[in-house]
Design a protein around this motif. Structure first.
Motif, short mmCIF file in Angstrom:
data_model
loop_
_atom_site.label_atom_id
_atom_site.label_comp_id
_atom_site.label_asym_id
_atom_site.label_seq_id
_atom_site.Cartn_x
_atom_site.Cartn_y
_atom_site.Cartn_z
N LEU A 4 0.85 -1.18 0.00
CA LEU A 4 0.00 0.00 0.00
C LEU A 4 0.89 1.23 0.00
N TYR A 101 -4.13 6.87 -2.26
CA TYR A 101 -3.67 5.58 -1.75
C TYR A 101 -3.77 4.59 -2.90
N CYS A 177 -7.23 0.65 0.84
CA CYS A 177 -7.07 2.08 0.58
C CYS A 177 -8.00 2.90 1.48
#
Length: 239
Positions: A4, A101, A177
């Motif tokens: 991520l 993200y 996210c």
């Protein structure tokens, strides 16, 4: 392997790695420009399925537009002159600007990471005005009075665009996210830099899966956005 990342207008940061690998970020592949390209392909495919193949996604999915939004938000007083290079401007806290993200995956037999989902959110000075989506309802869904006071002083964090690779859906990449955004929004609120309110617009007739995703993750609303097109509605969440 799933990673991520957090993107701002001038930086990319590895937030989490499910394998705790020590490999450095591959700037050549994990870059804002490649993420913009990934999103453009996603939306071109979505519009094609909806019979809107002639829609020009480049008006939305381009580097200058994304950088402008994640630096300046949408407040008129924060707009950046088109001739100014945003990369040269002073850093801006993401609670008053914007953030992206994105998740990547890397198969064991492959040597490169590929984007699987992204979520772009930025600061807005307030919530969109709405009218009830139900003919029988007299009032629209609203945040608490405390939250409304915070919105008046600190605005909201608005999810503008998000998407995931159709071949990689149902792997919770978008959820990763959203969870990181919520974590950051909660921290901004605790430090007095944000209201703790997230908003998002969607069009239920075109994106029913998005409505289900929002409801599953605790969003409320569904009221019609005043001035919105094609049945656009507002969902919101207080964290």
């Amino acid at each position: 392997m799933t990673r991520l990342y957090r993107f701002t207008h001038n930086n990319v940061e590895l937030v989490s790695d499910d394998n705790n690998a020590t490999q450095e970020i591959n700037i050549g592949a994990i870059s804002l420009s490649n993420l913009v390209m990934f999103s453009a392909v996603l939306f071109m495919n979505e519009f094609r399925k909806m019979g809107m193949a002639d829609t020009d996604v480049s008006k939305t999915c381009n580097m200058s537009e994304w950088r402008r939004r994640i630096y300046a938000g949408t407040g008129n007083s924060q707009e950046v002159d088109e001739d100014v290079d945003i990369m040269d401007l002073p850093a801006k806290h993401t609670s008053q600007a914007g953030v992206i993200y994105a998740t990547t995956t890397q198969e064991p037999d492959e040597g490169k990471e590929s984007f699987t989902a992204f979520l772009l959110a930025y600061h807005k000075p307030g919530m969109s005005k709405t009218i009830s989506a139900s003919r029988n309802a007299q009032t629209t869904s609203e945040p608490s009075r405390e939250a409304q006071a915070l919105i008046a002083s600190s605005g909201v964090t608005h999810i503008w665009l998000c998407g995931s690779d159709p071949a990689r859906r149902r792997h919770r990449y978008m959820t990763k996210c959203l969870e990181q955004l919520e974590q950051d929004v909660r921290a901004w609120r605790a430090s007095g830099q944000g209201s703790g309110i997230m908003t998002v617009h969607t069009i239920p007739a075109a994106f029913p899966g998005m409505v289900q995703f929002l409801l599953k993750n605790g969003f409320q609303g569904g009221d019609i956005v005043v001035g919105g097109e094609n049945g656009k509605v507002l969902y919101w969440k207080e964290v």
